[in-house]
Design an enzyme around this catalytic site. Structure first.
Site, short mmCIF file in Angstrom:
data_model
loop_
_atom_site.label_atom_id
_atom_site.label_comp_id
_atom_site.label_asym_id
_atom_site.label_seq_id
_atom_site.Cartn_x
_atom_site.Cartn_y
_atom_site.Cartn_z
N LYS A 82 -1.81 -6.93 5.06
CA LYS A 82 -2.17 -7.72 6.25
C LYS A 82 -2.92 -6.86 7.26
CE LYS A 82 1.05 -5.77 9.21
NZ LYS A 82 0.70 -4.82 10.27
N PRO A 129 -2.29 0.92 1.18
CA PRO A 129 -1.98 2.24 1.76
C PRO A 129 -0.54 2.31 2.27
CG PRO A 129 -4.08 1.41 2.60
CD PRO A 129 -3.47 0.30 1.78
N VAL A 130 0.11 3.45 2.03
CA VAL A 130 1.53 3.62 2.42
C VAL A 130 1.61 4.09 3.88
CG1 VAL A 130 3.66 4.90 1.95
CG2 VAL A 130 2.23 4.11 0.06
N GLY A 143 0.64 2.72 6.49
CA GLY A 143 -0.70 2.58 7.07
C GLY A 143 -0.85 1.45 8.06
N GLY A 144 0.24 0.73 8.38
CA GLY A 144 0.10 -0.40 9.29
C GLY A 144 -0.44 -1.64 8.61
N ALA A 200 1.55 -3.23 6.19
CA ALA A 200 2.75 -3.92 5.69
C ALA A 200 2.95 -3.76 4.19
CB ALA A 200 2.73 -5.40 6.09
N SER A 228 6.66 -4.06 3.28
CA SER A 228 7.05 -5.47 3.48
C SER A 228 6.52 -6.33 2.34
CB SER A 228 6.48 -5.98 4.80
OG SER A 228 6.88 -5.15 5.87
N ALA A 229 5.30 -6.05 1.92
CA ALA A 229 4.70 -6.80 0.81
C ALA A 229 5.55 -6.66 -0.44
CB ALA A 229 3.28 -6.29 0.56
N ASP A 236 7.85 -7.99 9.35
CA ASP A 236 6.59 -8.35 8.68
C ASP A 236 6.80 -9.06 7.35
OD1 ASP A 236 4.83 -7.32 10.59
OD2 ASP A 236 4.47 -5.43 9.52
#
Ligand code: CDM
Ligand code: ATP
Length: 301
Positions: free
Chosen positions: A12, A97-98, A100-101, A103, A106-107, A139
């Site tokens: 996201k 990306p880990v 990385g903002g 999510a 969360s995904a 998230d």
């Protein structure tokens, strides 16, 4: 029917992240406009002797494989609620990306929930799955639904948003991650002694999403966590400037960062902007993606 379920789940970007004052429970009320973007993780659930998590992909070494992994926590939460043995192997093919903002964790939580639900035939309703998602993290519900949505409360209460077109993005991946609590903590420090307004979704932004007009969306983007992320990682200003100089319509920090997001008018500008960002030496990687993208979806079984 094979005894494995694979679920694909998107990253996201927050096209608006309006942050209110810290609440007594430490969370912040938000007006969080989520947009799912076409960078995907895949989680495959297979019956096993015990709960086990594995991960592949370039950033796999940074992903915890114990029960702090959100995919494992999702499986445990579902198993407990439905009285199922949580003996499952969860394999995460990681492309988001880990830290990385975007999510990524969360995904994987949302994907594992959908995968285990299908594998175990728990028959949970959408609302029951969303309630488990909200317990896992703010998230996570959005990762389940995808598309575009306004998240209120701490971001977990979702209202779908209509999107009238395809938006093109470039994401500059930074070296190292930023801790989400640290960025919210820095927001508190930077806003201490000021009146933090109640967060509200921008009507101009919602209209821009509805119209599918990238220029209108560029003018309306906003992230209240950006000053905090820049304060903790000042070099992100160079990345933002490099993408803007390369022809992006707008540049912003993605969520809590340190990934930066560049809205571009079309696919060709996306490729050129990604090349320029890489050549600028201000990021580790540059990824091209379109939005909106569907939420957690069974891709194979
Ligand atoms: C920055 C965003 O990614 C924007 O979508 C989210 O707000 C963060 O969501 P998340 O990573 O799912 O966060 P959670 O796992 O729920 O919370 C982690 C920590 O972030 C902070 N947090 C999170 C959400 C929120 N509305 N207010 C907060 O202050 C809190 O310190 C919390 O302890
Ligand atoms: N499945 C997972 N994938 C990646 N990180 C995970 C996972 N589960 C738990 N984590 C932990 O969560 C931390 C944050 O990772 P994540 O990739 O979710 O960050 P993020 O994208 O910044 O999150 P958000 O945008 O939701 O704030 C990692 O440093 C890691 O320790």
């Amino acid at each position: 029917m094979s005894a494995a379920v694979t679920v694909r789940v998107p990253a996201k970007v927050n096209v608006q992240l309006a942050v209110g004052a810290a609440r007594p429970d430490g969370f912040h009320d938000l007006a969080n406009v989520f947009l799912a973007v076409g960078l995907y993780d895949e989680v495959t659930a297979t019956p096993a002797d015990a709960l086990r998590v594995t991960c592949s992909g370039p950033d796999a070494a940074q992903v915890p494989l114990d029960t702090t992994n959100l995919a494992a926590r999702a499986a445990l939460a579902l198993a407990e609620r439905y009285g199922v043995d949580p003996a499952v192997h969860l394999h995460i093919a990681k492309d988001i990306p880990v830290a990385g903002g975007m999510a990524g964790g969360s995904a994987d939580g949302a994907a594992a929930l959908v995968a285990c639900d299908a594998l175990w035939g728990t028959g949970a309703s959408r609302d029951e799955l969303l309630a488990i998602c909200a317990e896992l993290g703010s998230d996570v519900p959005f990762s389940l639904v995808g598309g575009a949505a306004l998240g209120t409360g701490r971001g977990e209460k979702l209202t779908p948003i209509e999107v009238g077109g395809v938006f093109h993005w470039v994401f500059a991946v930074a070296d190292g991650g930023l801790s989400t609590p640290a960025v919210y903590g820095e927001f508190d420090r930077l806003t201490a002694g000021t009146e933090v307004p109640e967060p509200a979704a921008s009507p101009a932004l919602l209209a821009a999403l509805r119209s599918g007009d990238p220029d209108a969306l560029a003018a309306a983007l906003g992230n209240d966590l950006q000053p905090a992320a820049l304060s903790l990682r000042p070099s992100l200003a160079d990345t933002l400037a490099a993408g803007t100089a390369a022809g992006a319509l707008a540049a912003l920090v993605s969520g809590s960062g340190p990934t930066t997001a560049f809205l571009v008018p079309d696919e060709e500008t996306a490729r050129k902007t990604a090349d320029a960002l890489l050549a600028s030496g201000t990021c580790r990687d540059a990824r091209v993606a379109v939005s909106p993208a569907p939420g957690a979806t069974v891709a194979g079984r």
